[in-house]
Design a protein around this motif. Structure first.
Motif, PDB file in Angstrom:
ATOM      1  N   PHE A   1       0.823  -1.212   0.000  1.00 59.94           N
ATOM      2  CA  PHE A   1       0.000   0.000   0.000  1.00 59.94           C
ATOM      3  C   PHE A   1       0.857   1.262   0.000  1.00 59.94           C
ATOM      4  O   PHE A   1       0.453   2.292  -0.556  1.00 59.94           O
ATOM      5  N   HIS A   2       2.057   1.191   0.582  1.00 59.20           N
ATOM      6  CA  HIS A   2       2.987   2.313   0.501  1.00 59.20           C
ATOM      7  C   HIS A   2       3.390   2.558  -0.955  1.00 59.20           C
ATOM      8  O   HIS A   2       3.391   3.691  -1.444  1.00 59.20           O
ATOM      9  N   ASP A   3       3.699   1.469  -1.653  1.00 62.13           N
ATOM     10  CA  ASP A   3       4.126   1.594  -3.053  1.00 62.13           C
ATOM     11  C   ASP A   3       3.044   2.207  -3.939  1.00 62.13           C
ATOM     12  O   ASP A   3       3.357   2.929  -4.898  1.00 62.13           O
ATOM     13  N   VAL A   4       1.779   1.897  -3.639  1.00 65.97           N
ATOM     14  CA  VAL A   4       0.686   2.421  -4.485  1.00 65.97           C
ATOM     15  C   VAL A   4       0.091   3.698  -3.887  1.00 65.97           C
ATOM     16  O   VAL A   4      -1.008   4.120  -4.255  1.00 65.97           O
ATOM     17  N   ASN A   5       0.841   4.303  -2.922  1.00 69.77           N
ATOM     18  CA  ASN A   5       0.500   5.615  -2.361  1.00 69.77           C
ATOM     19  C   ASN A   5      -0.785   5.629  -1.537  1.00 69.77           C
ATOM     20  O   ASN A   5      -1.407   6.675  -1.379  1.00 69.77           O
ATOM     21  N   ASN A   6      -1.172   4.490  -0.996  1.00 70.96           N
ATOM     22  CA  ASN A   6      -2.305   4.439  -0.069  1.00 70.96           C
ATOM     23  C   ASN A   6      -1.732   4.422   1.341  1.00 70.96           C
ATOM     24  O   ASN A   6      -1.624   3.377   1.999  1.00 70.96           O
ATOM     25  N   TYR A   7      -1.360   5.623   1.818  1.00 68.87           N
ATOM     26  CA  TYR A   7      -0.602   5.714   3.062  1.00 68.87           C
ATOM     27  C   TYR A   7      -1.402   5.291   4.290  1.00 68.87           C
ATOM     28  O   TYR A   7      -0.845   4.710   5.224  1.00 68.87           O
ATOM     29  N   SER A   8      -2.692   5.572   4.308  1.00 72.10           N
ATOM     30  CA  SER A   8      -3.492   5.218   5.479  1.00 72.10           C
ATOM     31  C   SER A   8      -3.579   3.700   5.632  1.00 72.10           C
ATOM     32  O   SER A   8      -3.436   3.159   6.739  1.00 72.10           O
ATOM     33  N   GLU A   9      -3.805   2.968   4.525  1.00 72.69           N
ATOM     34  CA  GLU A   9      -3.845   1.505   4.580  1.00 72.69           C
ATOM     35  C   GLU A   9      -2.471   0.938   4.905  1.00 72.69           C
ATOM     36  O   GLU A   9      -2.351  -0.065   5.623  1.00 72.69           O
ATOM     37  N   SER A  10      -1.444   1.568   4.381  1.00 71.83           N
ATOM     38  CA  SER A  10      -0.082   1.122   4.674  1.00 71.83           C
ATOM     39  C   SER A  10       0.204   1.217   6.161  1.00 71.83           C
ATOM     40  O   SER A  10       0.678   0.253   6.776  1.00 71.83           O
ATOM     41  N   GLU A  11      -0.098   2.367   6.761  1.00 69.07           N
ATOM     42  CA  GLU A  11       0.176   2.542   8.187  1.00 69.07           C
ATOM     43  C   GLU A  11      -0.645   1.575   9.021  1.00 69.07           C
ATOM     44  O   GLU A  11      -0.140   1.005  10.005  1.00 69.07           O
TER      45      GLU A  11
END
Length: 470
Positions: free
Chosen positions: A365-375
């Motif tokens: 999710f970090h790679d695809v710029n979905n920071y909230s899901e990544s965190e």
């Protein structure tokens, strides 16, 4: 005399001085040499000594040992049969009183006695030998210890293989750092790592060849067990980022299972494990198409042999990672979620494998710029990994590093610095300064410090990272 003793105890200025007075009294009541020997042996041991070991090392009869043990009961503690010093204050007092620093005569004599004792125990793969012998040699701390430890690992391949098991592998990382610190070549020369590893691999392969001959008529499961030993050593060097010797072991293991006959279920399962290892190693060395090929072959076999197992989920997750790294995000997402679904169905909710899935999804999710899901996913991974593995495990450090990178890309540089600094401390303590994970975190931390305007610290991070990567 009692009043004087009480007055003396009350007049001391520190706990350390009080403990020394207590030792004075015990030495007065017993033979000072016996008290000294007993406490020195326990203090220098790694995690304490068993009672039978103490009796053999001190040459005390049980009749003489028992009253001394009772007199020292406030200094000692019995943890699951291991007698050790009760706390850090007592340990420090004993170290100071008997001069047990690394290069002191008393410390070296005591460690030599422990080395001689554990060297004599057979088999050399017994748990107590694995716990104490290489540790005591390393703690001697000089070039002689380097040569002795290196020779131990080369001459006793069975011991080295046993240390490469999950139970002892992080101890073996520590011994590896010690050996590398005595390298005559510059520490940033990866050739030295490969050369040393190749010496160990040659000994392990020679031992495996001997075992195959000795067990020529044994059940196939015993042959597969020898291959498992080779894979354990390969995983050790893979973890140390010494990839060439690891690849050599994986390829030789694959050749062995091919000769054993992959139509046999036990051999086929071991072959699939080798394919997984080759897939991971190819990914770590940047050979993504080759990695995908290995993982796809492993997955094909696992799907025929297994239904919703830990191993199947691990293969799927590995294939997802290499697809993400090669930019195939739709395929990676499907695989990541499939692996997580299997793990959630068959494993306890806080199992480390589920932590791995959340960590992997966080990176995706970090790679695809979905920071909230990544965190969200990385925090789940961190919670699971810390609760299962402890706060100082390299898997914890990896998640901290991923969170730090996320915070950096989000512009939260102070949080990123704290996370990356903690990750750096853990990686450095486990792997030493030259491991690629240490270099990568230093590089990330350098970028954060640059953004914060701390240019001198940033340049220092970059320079050390560059030296490690050369």
């Amino acid at each position: 005399e009692l009043d004087a003793r009480i007055s003396q105890c009350l007049s001391v200025s520190s706990l350390s001085d009080l403990l020394v007075l207590c030792l004075d009294r015990i030495e007065h009541d017993f033979d000072p040499q016996k008290v000294s020997l007993l406490l020195r042996l326990i203090a220098c041991s790694r995690n304490g000594l068993k009672e039978n070991e103490i009796l053999e090392l001190t040459k005390l009869s049980y009749a003489n040992y028992s009253p001394l043990y009772l007199a020292l009961k406030d200094f000692l503690i019995n943890r699951s049969g291991y007698i050790s010093l009760a706390n850090a204050f007592i340990a420090k007092a004993v170290e100071n009183r008997y001069n047990l620093s690394t290069f002191s005569d008393a410390g070296r004599r005591t460690r030599t006695q422990l080395i001689d004792h554990f060297s004599a125990i057979k088999p050399s793969t017994s748990e107590r030998v694995l716990e104490e012998l290489p540790f005591q040699i390393m703690k001697m701390g000089d070039s002689g210890a380097y040569h002795r430890l290196k020779q131990l690992f080369i001459s006793d391949a069975r011991l080295f293989v046993a240390l490469a098991s999950n139970r002892f592998v992080y101890d073996l990382y520590q011994y590896w750092r010690f050996l590398m610190s005595f390298s005559s070549v510059s520490g940033n020369d990866s050739n030295q790592s490969n050369n040393l590893a190749n010496e160990f691999v040659a000994a392990v392969l020679e031992d495996a060849h001997r075992l195959f001959i000795a067990k020529a008529n044994s059940p196939i499961e015993e042959h597969v067990a020898i291959v498992s030993d080779l894979l354990s050593v390969g995983k050790l060097f893979e973890g140390l980022a010494v990839y060439a010797p690891a690849l050599d072991l994986y390829n030789k293991s694959f050749a062995i299972t091919s000769k054993l006959g992959v139509e046999k279920p036990a051999v086929l399962m071991k072959t699939v494990e080798i394919l997984d290892n080759l897939g991971y190693l190819s990914m770590m060395t940047g050979h993504y198409p080759k990695s995908i090929e290995y993982y796809e072959k492993a997955l094909m076999h696992r799907e025929k042999l297994e239904s919703k197992t830990k191993q199947l989920a691990q293969t799927i997750n590995g294939l997802a990672i290499v697809n993400r790294k090669s930019g195939n995000y739709p395929r990676a997402e499907v695989l990541y979620k499939r692996a997580l679904a299997i793990r959630l169905e068959i494993l306890p909710p806080n199992h480390p494998d589920i932590g791995q899935s959340y960590n992997s999804l966080g990176c995706f999710f970090h790679d695809v710029n979905n920071y909230s899901e990544s965190e969200k996913n990385l925090n789940k991974a961190l919670l699971i990994r810390e609760s299962n593995l402890g706060p100082n495990h390299p898997h914890v450090a990896m998640t901290l590093s991923n969170l730090g990178a996320l915070k950096s890309d989000s512009g939260n540089y102070h949080e990123a610095e704290a996370l990356l600094s903690r990750a750096l401390d853990i990686f450095s303590s486990v792997y030493g300064p030259l491991h690629h994970d240490v270099a990568n975190v230093r590089n990330s931390l350098g970028g954060v410090l640059m953004e914060m305007g701390e240019y001198d610290r940033a340049m220092e991070m970059y320079e050390v990272s560059l030296q490690a990567k050369r």
